[in-house]
Structure formats: C-alpha cells, structure tokens
Design a protein around this motif. Structure first.
Motif, short mmCIF file in Angstrom:
data_model
loop_
_atom_site.label_atom_id
_atom_site.label_comp_id
_atom_site.label_asym_id
_atom_site.label_seq_id
_atom_site.Cartn_x
_atom_site.Cartn_y
_atom_site.Cartn_z
N SER A 62 51.57 69.86 31.55
CA SER A 62 51.96 70.00 32.95
C SER A 62 51.22 69.03 33.86
O SER A 62 51.09 69.29 35.05
CB SER A 62 51.69 71.43 33.42
OG SER A 62 50.30 71.72 33.36
N SER A 164 62.79 76.02 33.12
CA SER A 164 62.74 75.50 34.48
C SER A 164 62.48 76.63 35.48
O SER A 164 62.59 77.82 35.16
CB SER A 164 64.06 74.82 34.82
OG SER A 164 65.11 75.79 34.87
N LEU A 165 62.17 76.24 36.72
CA LEU A 165 62.01 77.23 37.77
C LEU A 165 63.29 78.01 37.97
O LEU A 165 63.26 79.23 38.17
CB LEU A 165 61.62 76.54 39.09
CG LEU A 165 60.21 75.94 39.16
CD1 LEU A 165 60.07 75.08 40.40
CD2 LEU A 165 59.16 77.03 39.15
N SER A 413 54.58 72.68 30.26
CA SER A 413 55.00 71.91 31.43
C SER A 413 55.33 72.76 32.64
O SER A 413 55.18 72.29 33.76
CB SER A 413 56.21 71.04 31.07
OG SER A 413 57.32 71.86 30.78
N ASN A 414 55.80 73.97 32.49
CA ASN A 414 56.15 74.78 33.67
C ASN A 414 55.61 76.19 33.56
O ASN A 414 56.12 77.10 34.20
CB ASN A 414 57.67 74.81 33.86
CG ASN A 414 58.06 75.29 35.25
OD1 ASN A 414 57.41 74.97 36.24
ND2 ASN A 414 59.11 76.09 35.35
N GLY A 417 54.64 77.35 36.94
CA GLY A 417 55.78 77.54 37.82
C GLY A 417 56.55 78.81 37.55
O GLY A 417 57.07 79.45 38.48
N ILE A 534 60.40 71.80 37.99
CA ILE A 534 59.22 72.36 37.34
C ILE A 534 58.04 72.25 38.31
O ILE A 534 58.07 71.49 39.27
CB ILE A 534 58.91 71.67 36.00
CG1 ILE A 534 58.59 70.18 36.20
CG2 ILE A 534 60.06 71.81 35.03
CD1 ILE A 534 57.14 69.85 36.17
N GLU A 535 56.98 73.00 38.03
CA GLU A 535 55.74 72.93 38.81
C GLU A 535 54.64 72.37 37.92
O GLU A 535 54.44 72.85 36.81
CB GLU A 535 55.35 74.31 39.33
CG GLU A 535 54.05 74.33 40.11
CD GLU A 535 53.68 75.71 40.63
OE1 GLU A 535 52.49 75.93 40.92
OE2 GLU A 535 54.57 76.58 40.72
N ASP A 536 53.93 71.36 38.42
CA ASP A 536 52.87 70.79 37.61
C ASP A 536 51.55 71.53 37.83
O ASP A 536 51.48 72.49 38.60
CB ASP A 536 52.74 69.28 37.84
CG ASP A 536 52.24 68.91 39.24
OD1 ASP A 536 51.55 69.72 39.88
OD2 ASP A 536 52.54 67.79 39.69
#
Length: 764
Positions: A62, A164-165, A413-414, A417, A534-536
């Motif tokens: 992420s 994903s979000l 990665s998310n 998030g 996505i949120e890092d």
C-alpha cells in the motif's frame, strides 16, 4: 552524527546476502517471474502504467503513489504481483476434472497458484471430490438460498486487503442488511493492534505521517519493518533521506538488507558503477519481544538529557506541547525513571550504550518520523509496543508537525481503506445511524467476529457459513491443522478468487469457487469501463483504471459478485439498487461520500488528484479524539511483549516472509535478500545457539510448540541454517510455521495473532 553501528560483517559461516537491495538482483528477480509466468508482451505496457495517474494501482503493498512519479513506479515485488496476475496460464474446469481436491491438498502452495487464473464459476461436488462448472445464476441462487436458511449471526463475511473501496463498502452494506457485523479482514491478522492502540492513544486509528514528511524530517526510527521485501518503493525516499544526512535508526531482530544498503535500479550510473547508499546509520538487533524495553530505554535517555539541559537553562522535552496536548505523563515518567538499566538490557538484548546512542539521535533531532510493521504488532502485548512508541514521539511533540509522526507501514494495497469504508466487526467504528437513514433499515448494533473469534466459532461449531472475498484465509491463520479439520463442519463456504490456493481445497457441505477480475483487467459494465479506488498507507485515496483483457469471458468483477450474492439473499429494498450500482461505480462513490461526508466529499471529482487526495487525520491536526481529549501516555509494568517467560530450551520463533512471496502468495523459492535459495523448509539460528543446542548445519529437525496448553503442535523437516539472529531466537517462514501458533497466542487488546514471538522447542 551518532555513533555508526550499521556496519556489519556477517559472522563466518552464516547465510547472508552480500549485494545491496535493489540493483541488478531486483532486475533479475523481475525477469525471472516474467519468464516463469509466460506473461504476454502487453505486460510491459501494463507495468509502465502501474501506480501512475490514470493507471492502475498495484495489488501488492500500500505504499504511496506520488504525484511526482518515477519512470518505473513499481518495485520488484509489485512487478511480480502484476505479472502473476497477467500470467498466460489458465486453471480451467478440465484441470479439476483431472484432479480431486484430496489429491490437490498434497500440492505445495506454489504449485497450486502456478496453475494460473481461474476461468469459470465452480461448485464443489462432494460425491466426486471435484469442482465442477456451474452458471453464475445457479451459484447466486443456491448461495442465497443457503444464507436465507441460516441465522445471519452464524455467517462470516471475510475480505482480504485487495478489494477496492467500492467493493468493500458494498460488501459491508450487504453484511449489515443481511443482519451481522461479522466482518473480519486481513487487518485483524497484522495491524489491528495499530487500530486499537492508536485509537486509544491519539484518537485516530491510522498513522499521521504523509508522504511529504519523508522529505522534511531530521531522523527516522524503524521498528520491526522490512521495506526491502514488504514495501520496496520506500527505499527510494530512504535513499534520498540518507543522502541529505537524515539519521535512520533501526531496531529489528533480523538484519534486513533493504535497511542496510541500496542501489537504485532506476539510476544508470548506480547500476553501471555498483554505487550503494547506506540506509541505516545505526542497526540494533533487538530480541523478539524486547521493543518495550528498548522504548523504555530511549525514553529514559530523553528524560536524563532533559535533566542535563535544565541545568543549562534549556529543555529537551517539548513542555508546552506536553502541557497543552497530553495526559498521563507524570505516571509514565515515574515508571521509566524507576526502571533499572539492567532490566532494560536483559529484556532488549541490547547494551545501555547502544540504546543511549539511538536515544541521543532522538534528543538532537528536531523532527522525527517513526515507522513500524508487524515486528511491533504481532506480539501478545503488541498494544504496549505501539503505545510506547507513541509515548516516545509525544515527549518532543513529534506528532502533529510537518516532518514528524507515526507511520504503521501497511501491507496489502487497500487493507487500510477497507476499514475506512465499513469493513469492521466493531459497530462503534461505523456510522450506523447514517446507514440506517440512507438505506431504510436498522443495522445490527452488536459486536461482530474478528479473525480469531471467527476461528474460535468454527472450532466450536457456531459459525455455519464463510464467504471469503479474496485471500487465503485457511493458510494465513494460526492453528492450521486444527482449523482445516474443523472447516468441513460448516454448512456453506464460498471463495471469490483469481487463482487457486489451499483455502479452496477444504470446503463446507455446500461450496462454491467464484472467479473474479484482477485489478489489471478492464472492468466493463453497463455504463462503460469502470475505475475503482484504493487508500494507501498515508491515507490518500487513489483512482485505478485497468485496460488488459480479462483472463476469461466468464469472469465477473468483485462488485458484480457482491451485488449478485446480495440480490439473491436479501429481500427487495427500494433504497438498495444493486443492479444500478454494479452498472456504474460512480454511483457507489456517491454513496460512500454520503455516508462519510467529511473524508469523501466530492469523491468522484477528486479521485484522480495526482498523488491521491488526503482524507485527513484528526491527530495530525492535534485534535485528540480520546477519552481525555488529549494524547494519552501509556504506562505498563512489563518490559517484554512476548506473553511467556524464558525457560531452558524454549526459543522465541519469528515467522518471516521471503523476498519471493507476498503474504501467502509464493512466487518462487528465492529469498535472495537473505541468501537462501531453492527452499522454504529452513530453521534459521545463530551459530552460538547451534553450538549450545548441539546442532550442525544441514541437520533436519522439527519445531514443536511450547505453549503448554495440552495441544501437540509440530512442524518437521526443517534444515538447520546458520543465520545472524539474537540469542534465544529462531526464524522460519510464514505461512509454513502457522501450525505452531496457538489461536490463543494473540495481542491481549486487539487479538492480532502473535506470530513474531512464538514459544517453541527444537526436536532433533
């Protein structure tokens, strides 16, 4: 400058890696996976779009996707993850017609995933012990029927860190509309300790550092984090920091090459000349579980330095900040001053001189960032590890100023998030009243099951259904053998995945394996090609747009799968329009913005902001959403976070990830950065411990659990390998060592499994 303790000549005879992180080794690592996966020529173009504006976001770690990007904004492991997804191999129904699941359970993790991308929805035929193809409508209908027959409280909806979000938001909504908060995710296994400890101490459950802070700090402190393997793009700002004179102080039981020296593979000069950049100015191999002692020692030195400064009319402590913004300093200071150095040295495995040398860097630096990973969180008292790191930063006001802060470096990665948009078993962390008004229903208010509690429920027979949105749950959790034995007692298991893994081979009475699109593949729905977000690790929200053709025409997106399951399970609700949402993901982002207006206002307009848009952090603004309204100092009576006492013949086992894996995904058998090739069945131990235990290099031994709870736990076939580790400590690979971790061996506050200090014995 501090004393330079980073130089390290490996002990003769130990396994190690002589070259720097990055460099030609990284290039060869990418080339090897490219050939192995038979990736298409278009893979190169895909890599050039990775982590770029209007490109797709890496499915690996992420780390930030900065606006000022490199020509190649991917690392070795990020490239491996992309090529792994773009493989030309296909795991078709014909493969399952040839192999029973009983047979496949004998295969290695690596061999299972090397079968390639799943191509068709599959139903488990128990009589034949095989997966057989089925239609999507059939799968949704039968899964929905099974869920409707169950008490919703007996079902668990798990998600890994790559969704994903948009997917995570709808998945959490599906769970609550169905009637439960049983939403464990991979965060429960790694950084839940962070979420609990930071929430209690600074009022925000994520880190306060943003990417620009890396260019503005004077010193960096690392605890239990390995950027060389887990977030290699971090090495670029570390190189820049080192070159501008930033002190980088590392505490880690393992000497990780990425925190020692680095050659930039994007620099022709460095590649041609072999030029290296030293990363850590000090590197201290703390005992596993010794971080509380280290942090106590660092704070003890800060207090002593402040005493000396007062005699000269100065202060080291930021007294104005402490008075205005903190609570509990007096009790903490009294405890630290009363703790003898002898106890700190014994528990940390480090000398007072070395701890004070590190502490002096902290004293002299104006702006400090602290980074940590699972070396702090995955302990029986990991909460105290994180809380004491907050204490250290608070002493000099190193939270809430540019160039300062605390940064838990996330893995998937998310994974951060997903928690942001509702994947949480804790109802108090979710705006349930807003959801109730938005969708016209009464959300469940009782606490749901986290990962450990899910496992306990499966063992007890109270969990009847498990829906897995990605991941490899059975391989990632503790108590592997006991869990695999209990798993088939569930009524329903459903796995959403891109490739075959071990969790798909152990099934409930009714079981489905549903293949989804990968993040590199074009997602075309009714309104056209879709982007996701996505949120890092720095709380920035990034858009991701894929272009590659899907691996199979039968694949569906994760959102389409969630929507299909929800429609088949839930009663109609005029405010819940699954088909519309699945046809246009911008509508889902509007929903997220309505539920979380402070963080996600104007979501669709901001999602392509170069470098992402920052969703904010109250603690960074020095707004402390804690019980006292101030940042909280934590006082603890313990100096060890292991949760067990030392005893003759008992070792502290650290589980490790290799350079050729990401979480449970095994790309190959090369742990280049540790000098281990061709095997994962190794037991790492220092030469002195080998002599004391009468072991010889190459000897094959077993590890047995030493939890003293009456359960026999053992992993055999491990080759003794001399390696630089602290005394009383062993190292071996995750997830192979998970059978040795008791389900009860977890952080006391967050229930994160304590995989970084497991009590074991060697059986020769």
């Amino acid at each position: 400058m501090s004393q330079d303790t980073s130089a390290h000549d490996p002990e003769p005879g130990t396994v190690h890696y002589d070259s720097p992180a990055g460099g030609w080794g990284s290039v060869r690592g990418i080339a090897s996976i490219f050939g192995k996966e038979w990736a298409t020529p278009l893979a190169t173009e895909t890599l050039f779009r990775q982590n770029k504006p209007r490109g797709f976001m890496c499915v690996s770690c992420s780390w930030a996707k900065p606006a000022d990007h490199h020509p190649f904004e991917f690392c070795e492991n990020g490239a491996k993850a992309t090529l792994w997804e773009l493989t030309s191999r296909r795991c078709t129904p014909e493969f399952f017609a040839k192999h029973t699941l009983t047979e496949l359970r004998q295969w290695s993790d690596y061999d299972l995933e090397q079968q390639g991308r799943l191509t068709h929805p599959l139903r488990y035929d128990r009589a034949r012990d095989r997966y057989v193809p089925c239609g999507w409508d059939e799968a949704f209908r039968e899964i929905g029927a099974e869920l409707r027959r169950l008490d919703p409280k007996t079902a668990v909806f798990y998600t890994s860190g790559r969704a994903s979000l948009e997917t995570a938001y709808l998945y959490a909504l599906f769970a609550r509309l169905y009637g439960h908060n049983n939403l464990p995710d991979s965060s429960n296994m790694c950084h839940e300790t962070t979420s609990v400890a930071l929430k209690e101490t600074i009022g925000a459950s994520v880190g306060t550092v943003v990417f620009d802070d890396l260019q503005n700090c004077d010193a960096m402190f690392f605890f239990g984090q390995n950027p060389g393997t887990n977030s290699p793009r971090f090495l670029h700002p570390l190189r820049q920091a080192s070159r501008r004179g930033v002190e980088i102080i590392t505490f880690n039981p393992v000497r990780e090459r990425g925190l020692e020296v680095f050659t930039n593979p994007q620099s022709p000069v460095e590649m041609l000349t072999g030029q290296e950049t030293r990363i850590s100015t000090q590197y201290h191999q703390v005992r596993p579980g010794g971080d509380i002692a280290v942090l106590t020692g660092l704070c003890k030195h800060v207090f002593a330095a402040d005493d000396a400064a007062q005699a000269e009319g100065r202060r080291v402590l930021d007294v104005d900040f402490l008075a205005q913004h903190t609570h509990g300093l007096e009790a903490f200071e009294a405890k630290v001053r009363a703790t003898p150095w002898e106890a700190i040295e014994r528990e940390s495995g480090l000398s007072r001189r070395d701890i004070e040398a590190a502490g002096q860097v902290y004293v002299e630096a104006d702006r400090v960032c602290a980074f940590y990973g699972m070396g702090l969180t995955q302990h029986a008292h990991g909460h105290d590890n994180v809380a004491l790191l907050v204490n250290l930063l608070l002493l000099k006001g190193n939270i809430g100023r540019d160039g300062t802060g605390i940064s838990p470096v996330r893995g998937h990665s998310n994974v951060q998030g997903q928690r942001t948009v509702g994947i949480s078993e804790k109802p108090e962390l979710v705006p349930l009243d807003r959801l109730a008004a938005q969708y016209g229903f009464e959300p469940p208010r009782d606490k749901g099951l986290n990962t450990v509690e899910t496992c306990e429920g499966i063992l007890a027979g109270t969990v009847k259904a498990f829906i897995g949105l990605g991941g490899n749950f059975l391989r990632a959790i503790p108590e592997t053998e006991r869990m695999e034995a209990a798993w088939p007692r569930m009524r329903l298991t459903v796995q959403v995945a891109t490739k075959l893994n071990r969790s798909h081979l152990v099934n409930g009475e009714v079981a489905y394996l549903l293949p989804c699109l990968g993040r590199t593949e074009e997602d075309r729905q009714k309104s056209g090609p879709q982007a996701v977000t996505i949120e890092d690790t720095f709380s920035c929200i990034q858009g991701s747009l894929a272009r590659r053709s899907p691996a199979s025409e039968h694949l569906r997106s994760e959102i389409a799968i969630v929507a299909g399951l929800a429609k088949a399970t839930l009663a109609p609700n005029p405010k819940v329009t699954w088909d519309e949402w699945a046809g246009d993901y911008a509508l889902v982002r509007d929903l997220i913005a309505e539920t979380y207006p402070e963080e996600f206002h104007d979501f669709n307009a901001r999602m392509w902001t170069p470098g992402g848009f920052y969703r904010g952090n109250s603690a960074r603004e020095r707004i402390w959403k804690t019980k006292s309204g101030k940042a909280e100092f934590t006082t603890t009576e313990r100096l060890s976070s292991t949760g067990f006492a030392d005893a003759p013949g008992r070792y502290r086992l650290i589980t490790l990830r290799s350079n050729d894996q990401f979480n449970t995904t095994i790309y190959g058998y090369s742990d280049r950065l540790r000098g281990i090739e061709g095997t994962r069945t190794v037991l790492l131990i220092n030469p002195d411990e080998m002599r004391r235990a009468n072991l010889r290099e190459g000897q094959v031994v077993a590890l047995v659990g030493d939890a003293q709870d009456g359960v026999e736990r053992m992993v055999s076939g491990l080759t003794v390998t001399p390696f630089s580790l602290p005394d009383g400590c062993l190292g071996a690979y995750y997830p192979e060592m998970n059978p040795l971790i008791p389900l009860s061996h977890h952080d006391a506050q967050s229930k994160t499994p304590a995989a970084k200090s497991v009590p074991v014995r060697i059986r020769a």
